[in-house]
Structures are given as C-alpha cells and as structure tokens.
Scaffold this motif. Sequence first.
Motif, PDB file in Angstrom:
ATOM      1  N   ALA A  29      -7.585  21.821  46.498  1.00  9.66           N
ATOM      2  CA  ALA A  29      -6.028  21.199  46.438  1.00  9.66           C
ATOM      3  C   ALA A  29      -5.778  21.611  45.196  1.00  9.66           C
ATOM      4  O   ALA A  29      -4.586  21.894  44.837  1.00  9.66           O
ATOM      5  CB  ALA A  29      -5.952  19.794  46.748  1.00  9.66           C
ATOM      6  N   TYR A  32      -4.790  25.285  44.698  1.00  8.48           N
ATOM      7  CA  TYR A  32      -3.361  25.151  45.580  1.00  8.48           C
ATOM      8  C   TYR A  32      -2.246  24.940  44.690  1.00  8.48           C
ATOM      9  O   TYR A  32      -1.321  25.480  44.620  1.00  8.48           O
ATOM     10  CB  TYR A  32      -3.326  24.345  46.663  1.00  8.48           C
ATOM     11  CG  TYR A  32      -3.784  25.124  47.975  1.00  8.48           C
ATOM     12  CD1 TYR A  32      -3.069  26.334  48.404  1.00  8.48           C
ATOM     13  CD2 TYR A  32      -5.245  25.081  48.649  1.00  8.48           C
ATOM     14  CE1 TYR A  32      -3.391  27.002  49.680  1.00  8.48           C
ATOM     15  CE2 TYR A  32      -5.337  25.776  49.676  1.00  8.48           C
ATOM     16  CZ  TYR A  32      -4.515  26.835  50.167  1.00  8.48           C
ATOM     17  OH  TYR A  32      -4.962  27.516  51.046  1.00  8.48           O
ATOM     18  N   PHE A  36       0.511  27.593  43.610  1.00 11.34           N
ATOM     19  CA  PHE A  36       1.807  27.256  44.115  1.00 11.34           C
ATOM     20  C   PHE A  36       2.747  27.467  42.771  1.00 11.34           C
ATOM     21  O   PHE A  36       3.985  27.952  42.647  1.00 11.34           O
ATOM     22  CB  PHE A  36       2.361  26.209  44.700  1.00 11.34           C
ATOM     23  CG  PHE A  36       1.693  26.354  46.135  1.00 11.34           C
ATOM     24  CD1 PHE A  36       2.846  27.000  47.124  1.00 11.34           C
ATOM     25  CD2 PHE A  36       0.722  25.440  46.934  1.00 11.34           C
ATOM     26  CE1 PHE A  36       2.342  27.160  48.601  1.00 11.34           C
ATOM     27  CE2 PHE A  36       0.670  25.484  48.048  1.00 11.34           C
ATOM     28  CZ  PHE A  36       1.256  26.395  48.928  1.00 11.34           C
ATOM     29  N   GLY A  87       4.468  22.826  48.556  1.00 11.30           N
ATOM     30  CA  GLY A  87       3.094  23.011  48.387  1.00 11.30           C
ATOM     31  C   GLY A  87       2.371  22.540  47.340  1.00 11.30           C
ATOM     32  O   GLY A  87       1.266  21.807  47.364  1.00 11.30           O
ATOM     33  N   ALA A  91      -0.439  19.282  47.705  1.00 12.96           N
ATOM     34  CA  ALA A  91      -1.706  19.808  47.027  1.00 12.96           C
ATOM     35  C   ALA A  91      -1.961  18.665  45.987  1.00 12.96           C
ATOM     36  O   ALA A  91      -3.138  18.192  45.774  1.00 12.96           O
ATOM     37  CB  ALA A  91      -1.485  21.186  46.407  1.00 12.96           C
ATOM     38  N   LEU A 114      -0.703  23.504  53.653  1.00 12.65           N
ATOM     39  CA  LEU A 114      -0.869  24.259  52.448  1.00 12.65           C
ATOM     40  C   LEU A 114      -1.250  25.584  52.938  1.00 12.65           C
ATOM     41  O   LEU A 114      -0.721  26.839  52.272  1.00 12.65           O
ATOM     42  CB  LEU A 114      -1.762  23.857  51.713  1.00 12.65           C
ATOM     43  CG  LEU A 114      -1.708  22.431  50.913  1.00 12.65           C
ATOM     44  CD1 LEU A 114      -2.860  22.007  50.064  1.00 12.65           C
ATOM     45  CD2 LEU A 114      -0.446  22.294  50.177  1.00 12.65           C
ATOM     46  N   TRP A 115      -2.098  25.746  53.937  1.00  8.86           N
ATOM     47  CA  TRP A 115      -2.650  27.040  54.458  1.00  8.86           C
ATOM     48  C   TRP A 115      -1.363  27.974  54.925  1.00  8.86           C
ATOM     49  O   TRP A 115      -1.280  29.084  54.559  1.00  8.86           O
ATOM     50  CB  TRP A 115      -3.656  26.795  55.599  1.00  8.86           C
ATOM     51  CG  TRP A 115      -4.123  28.352  56.172  1.00  8.86           C
ATOM     52  CD1 TRP A 115      -4.671  29.222  55.789  1.00  8.86           C
ATOM     53  CD2 TRP A 115      -3.982  28.308  57.364  1.00  8.86           C
ATOM     54  NE1 TRP A 115      -5.052  30.102  56.577  1.00  8.86           N
ATOM     55  CE2 TRP A 115      -4.396  29.484  57.801  1.00  8.86           C
ATOM     56  CE3 TRP A 115      -3.378  27.719  58.685  1.00  8.86           C
ATOM     57  CZ2 TRP A 115      -4.548  30.068  59.309  1.00  8.86           C
ATOM     58  CZ3 TRP A 115      -3.338  28.220  60.017  1.00  8.86           C
ATOM     59  CH2 TRP A 115      -3.920  29.668  60.303  1.00  8.86           C
ATOM     60  N   TYR A 118       1.164  28.994  51.941  1.00  7.99           N
ATOM     61  CA  TYR A 118       0.631  29.979  51.115  1.00  7.99           C
ATOM     62  C   TYR A 118       0.345  31.381  52.013  1.00  7.99           C
ATOM     63  O   TYR A 118       0.653  32.324  51.220  1.00  7.99           O
ATOM     64  CB  TYR A 118      -0.857  29.573  50.310  1.00  7.99           C
ATOM     65  CG  TYR A 118      -1.196  30.403  49.124  1.00  7.99           C
ATOM     66  CD1 TYR A 118      -0.160  30.285  48.099  1.00  7.99           C
ATOM     67  CD2 TYR A 118      -2.187  31.385  49.042  1.00  7.99           C
ATOM     68  CE1 TYR A 118      -0.403  31.094  46.992  1.00  7.99           C
ATOM     69  CE2 TYR A 118      -2.210  31.926  47.843  1.00  7.99           C
ATOM     70  CZ  TYR A 118      -1.384  32.076  46.859  1.00  7.99           C
ATOM     71  OH  TYR A 118      -1.789  32.580  45.796  1.00  7.99           O
ATOM     72  N   GLU A 134      -6.724  35.499  46.864  1.00  7.26           N
ATOM     73  CA  GLU A 134      -5.659  35.051  47.632  1.00  7.26           C
ATOM     74  C   GLU A 134      -6.132  34.918  49.157  1.00  7.26           C
ATOM     75  O   GLU A 134      -6.053  33.804  49.857  1.00  7.26           O
ATOM     76  CB  GLU A 134      -4.527  36.209  47.873  1.00  7.26           C
ATOM     77  CG  GLU A 134      -3.992  36.746  46.600  1.00  7.26           C
ATOM     78  CD  GLU A 134      -3.320  35.793  45.633  1.00  7.26           C
ATOM     79  OE1 GLU A 134      -3.141  34.707  46.096  1.00  7.26           O
ATOM     80  OE2 GLU A 134      -2.752  36.232  44.514  1.00  7.26           O
ATOM     81  N   LEU A 137      -8.628  31.686  48.930  1.00  7.44           N
ATOM     82  CA  LEU A 137      -7.823  30.472  48.859  1.00  7.44           C
ATOM     83  C   LEU A 137      -7.349  30.007  50.076  1.00  7.44           C
ATOM     84  O   LEU A 137      -7.375  28.952  50.633  1.00  7.44           O
ATOM     85  CB  LEU A 137      -6.725  30.542  48.155  1.00  7.44           C
ATOM     86  CG  LEU A 137      -6.055  28.990  47.479  1.00  7.44           C
ATOM     87  CD1 LEU A 137      -7.022  28.215  47.091  1.00  7.44           C
ATOM     88  CD2 LEU A 137      -4.852  29.398  46.554  1.00  7.44           C
ATOM     89  N   CYS A 138      -6.730  31.025  51.034  1.00  6.58           N
ATOM     90  CA  CYS A 138      -6.335  30.724  52.673  1.00  6.58           C
ATOM     91  C   CYS A 138      -7.446  30.317  53.097  1.00  6.58           C
ATOM     92  O   CYS A 138      -7.524  29.117  53.954  1.00  6.58           O
ATOM     93  CB  CYS A 138      -5.628  32.017  53.045  1.00  6.58           C
ATOM     94  SG  CYS A 138      -4.224  32.332  52.335  1.00  6.58           S
ATOM     95  N   GLY A 141      -8.806  26.721  52.055  1.00  9.06           N
ATOM     96  CA  GLY A 141      -7.833  25.732  52.550  1.00  9.06           C
ATOM     97  C   GLY A 141      -7.988  25.329  54.046  1.00  9.06           C
ATOM     98  O   GLY A 141      -7.787  24.335  54.342  1.00  9.06           O
TER      99      GLY A 141
END
Length: 484
Positions: A29, A32, A36, A87, A91, A114-115, A118, A134, A137-138, A141
Amino acid sequence: MDAVTEWFGAWFGAGHYEFARQMLQRGVAAIYVVAFLSTLAQFPALLGEHGLLPVPRYLARGGAAGMPTLFRLHYSDRMLRAVCVVGAVVAAALVAGLPQLGPPWLPLVAFLLLWILYLSIVKVGQTFYGFGWEMLLCEAGFLVAFLGSNEVAPPILVILLVRWLVFRLEFGAGMIKMRGDRSWRDLTALYYHHETQPMPNPLSRFAHLLPKSVHRMEVLGNHVAQLVVPFLLFAPQPVASIAAAVVILTQLWLVLTGNFAWLNVLTIVLAFGAVSDDAIHAIIPAMPATTSYSSDPAPLSWVAIVLIATALMVVLSWPPLRNLFSRRQLMNASFNRFSLVNAYGAFGSVTQERYEVVIEGSIAERPLREEDWRAYEFKGKPGDVRRIPGQFAPYHLRLDWLMWFLALGSPDSGWFRALLGKLLVADRATLRLLRHDPFDGEPPTWIRARVYLYRFASRSERRETGQWWMREETGELVAPSRLR
C-alpha cells in the motif's frame, strides 16, 4: 461435517505469518501511495491533454483497445487527478491499517480498487509506463488483496503465491542475466554496471571504485541469490526465512547503490512473505511468535473467495513458468491483459559505456560561441559534472529514465521531439519536470541536443578537479533548431 469444515478452516489459515501479512499489506500500500503521487505530479505533463504523448490522441488512434482501463472511453486531466487522489487516499488508509480492522472483504475491496485504478493508468501510459515494476505493483496489489483482515489468519495459499511471485522476480532476473550477457557469466558485469546504470545515486561512484575482486564477488553473490536461493523460499522453516533474508539483504545493497524506482523496495516487502513470526520473534523477542486466532477457522465464504483467486493464479502461471526455462526467455512481459502472473527480469545485458543526451538552449539570435548555450538540468540523470547524483527511489522520475534509453539509441517515439518543442515555448508543466531551467521561464530562441560520454571521476581526478563525472562530447543528436 462441522468438524471437517473446522479442520479445513484451521489448515487454510497461517496464523504464524501475521507479521508477514502486515508487512505485505502495508508495504505494498505504501508503494501505491508513491505511485499515485508520482503519477499525479508527472502524468499531465507527460501524457495529459497537452502532454508529450497525449492520451486523448493515443485513444483516438485505437490505443488501449480491449484493455482494462477506466480511460478507454474518455480521458481528461481532471479525471486522472481524481483517480490519483482516490488511489493515494485508499492506499494511505491501508498503510494505517484501517480497512484491516474490518471484515476480510474490506481490505480485499480496497486493494482491488487500487489495482483497477493503477492498471487503468498503466494501460494508457505508453512508453512512460513501460517498466517492469509497473506490472509488478499491479500483480502485488492483486495478490495481497486476498490476505484478509485482522479477523482471520493469513491464507497459506496466498502466502505461497507471494513466494511464487518473488521466485519469478529473482529466478527470472538470474536466468536472463546468464542467457543475455557474457559479462554476467565471466563475473565482470559490475566492472561497469554501477557507472552505467540508468540513474546512479550518491553511493554509486563509491561502489564503482571498489576493487575488481569485490565486483566479481558481487556478481557471484548475485548468481547465488537469484539462481539458488529462490528455490529455498518454498522450503520448511526456518530455511524459508533465511532465504528471504538473503533476498532482502541483496535488494538492500541495490537500494544503497542505485535508483530503481520501487523495484527493490517492493521486492523486499514481498520477500517477507516467506518470513515466519517465529523468525521475527527470534530476532525481536518483543514480537509475538503466535497469534490468538491461529487455530480459528476462516468463514467458508472467505475460503471460497481465496480458493477461486488461487485457482485463477495457478492457471495463469503456466506461460510465465514455461518462459523461465525457454531459450527465448522474455523479460518484463505480461501474458494477459490484467498484468497478473507476469515474467520479470532486469539487465540481461550490461552497458559498458555511459552516454548522456544534454539539451541546451540559447537566447542569442545567432549563437556562434559555446558561451551562448546553456544546459537544462534534469532531476535525476547526470548533467552537471560537479553535481553528486541524488537519491530518488522509490520515487520514479519517468522522463529521466527515458533520457537514459534515448542515449542508448532507442527510438523516441515522438516524445523527445515533443519535449524540445515544449522547451522552445517554455511550457511551465514541462519545465516543472526538470531540476533547472537556465532561462527562468523565458523561451529560448534556439535549442539543440548533444551526446557526451560520461564516466565517474577517479579519486585523483576528483581531488584535482572537484568533479564527480568526467565527460567528452561524442556527437550531436539534434542540430540547433528554432520555432518556425
């Protein structure tokens, strides 16, 4: 039947991984929040309505067709900013642990939001969002969404899926190195890497100047950490915790010697998925080794949700698993539209010389002397030879990274020409992406781009010149140009 359900629920939960869950949920988080906020600060100038690669134009040409993004039917800078603010707030609440105080579905909904948000940004981010972290992170999350809240024990299946993610990260990176560049096989890669990496930090020069014998040991240690240790993440405890500690320590070294956005920090966070509460208790006796709910069965509805998610991830794992052992291994590749269960890797080849593109402007009507030209300074990439590189990671300076790829000879896809045009009109949003505008907001008359070969100053050169870098011009990328 009740006894079977109770047994299954107790097996399903891994009460001895509560510390791991807290680290995973709050750590992911926190990344994230950074992602963001960095998007909020940079996206409009890079990809907004009047950016270098405007998203509306990209969408009008059919970009992101069929992709899961909220912007597919409409984009505006106001909408983008709203997505980033929502976001970042959600987060931040997860970092504080607020959704985790509720039922298991509450952090699930928060992380899936969040997923989705983003992922929507990444799918229209074009080359500025084409980095492996990138996708990482997806995927992270999405995974930690199924760790539940404080009311239930962490699901052991999700803990194992997190370890599978770390395995692909580390083993994929190790295999791409062994297949991609002889310097990794003959242990000489780090003769160059600290100096030529995309964005050095304050300690990169000191690391580069270490004896070559140390660099060979670095490479050898890297091979052990990425090709052997990942298998031990699935071993019984305490072996798995020790393997995670090796991953964490090697990633900390990368944090100390480079700026790789949130790649290393996120890998450290994910590695805690293999660290048990007993291991933490052994290091910090004040931390409990067990939790009060370690034997409480999880609700059957929650078990069903986690089982469905696990089955999905297992099915999606076949292409990246096959890729790991393929002679044509892909690096930082996604096999589905949702950026789940991806292939990772970094630095399959090592650049042995560092080239930098330096953009200069002039307010002279006819700039005939070198003194007529003044250089623009970027925040992260090298420019002024006396300036010590800064520490920016886990923040991601996207324009600076693309300038590194540009110097390697990669095509600019139009963004660099657009950048020069923005500088010629002194576009305020673009200038805010830079560290220094030599014309204080006034438009230059002319602009040009030259290429230099950079290298770290030796200890004696540093004493004699006061410079951090030594450089020599190698050519001209863009001849002096002006607005028509």
